[in-house]
Design a protein around this motif. Structure first.
Motif, short mmCIF file in Angstrom:
data_model
loop_
_atom_site.label_atom_id
_atom_site.label_comp_id
_atom_site.label_asym_id
_atom_site.label_seq_id
_atom_site.Cartn_x
_atom_site.Cartn_y
_atom_site.Cartn_z
N ARG A 76 92.13 25.96 9.38
CA ARG A 76 92.29 27.37 9.05
C ARG A 76 92.74 27.60 7.61
NH1 ARG A 76 94.83 30.26 14.28
NH2 ARG A 76 93.16 29.65 15.72
N ASP B 147 93.43 30.61 2.69
CA ASP B 147 93.15 30.87 4.10
C ASP B 147 91.63 30.80 4.27
OD1 ASP B 147 92.69 31.96 6.66
OD2 ASP B 147 94.38 33.34 6.46
N ARG C 146 89.93 31.58 6.86
CA ARG C 146 89.43 32.57 7.84
C ARG C 146 89.01 33.86 7.17
NH1 ARG C 146 94.69 32.23 11.36
NH2 ARG C 146 95.45 32.13 9.23
#
Length: 141
Positions: free
Chosen positions: A95, A138, A140
């Motif tokens: 992630r 990040d 995501r």
């Protein structure tokens, strides 16, 4: 490996990365142009050597030794290597990703910021041989 060392140098580093890759501890990505290695980055998913990184970024893979041959800088090679590394890491279920950069390497810091990396809130990491800032992204987003 001879092609990498011939263009980018540091035989010991590449030998170590290829050994770690063979052991399933990471992956070396190479950017090729016409049979010439013009850039590399190593994806490390084994725990970091530095205790503060292991403590604050447990199970976060690291991008190590992103390098682009001087004649190929400012042509998107580094950005493409970063995107490919991030895609491979996301495909493995990670992630976030982190990397270290010398605090005075302003061109690299600029590249990483443009690619969405942010400096972590901890102090710079100091080892016996150098000091580096840690940047995190990040995956995501």
């Amino acid at each position: 490996m001879a092609e990498l060392v011939g263009v980018l140098g540091d035989a010991e580093m590449f030998a170590d990365q290829l050994r770690r890759q063979a052991e399933g501890l990471g992956q070396l990505l190479v950017a090729w142009v016409g049979g010439l290695a013009v850039g590399v980055v190593y994806l490390r998913w084994e725990p970091a050597d530095e205790p503060e990184i292991r403590r604050h970024l447990h199970a976060v893979p690291l991008l190590r030794h992103l390098e682009v041959h001087p004649e190929w800088r400012k042509r998107g090679v580094g950005s493409r290597l970063l995107r490919e590394a991030e895609a491979r890491l996301a495909g493995r279920g990670f992630r976030r990703v982190a990397l270290g950069v010398a605090p005075d390497n302003f061109p690299a810091i600029s590249l990483y910021r443009k690619q969405g990396y942010e400096k972590w809130p901890q102090p710079d990491v100091k080892t016996a041989i150098d000091e580096f800032s840690v940047m995190v992204k990040d995956l995501r987003r």
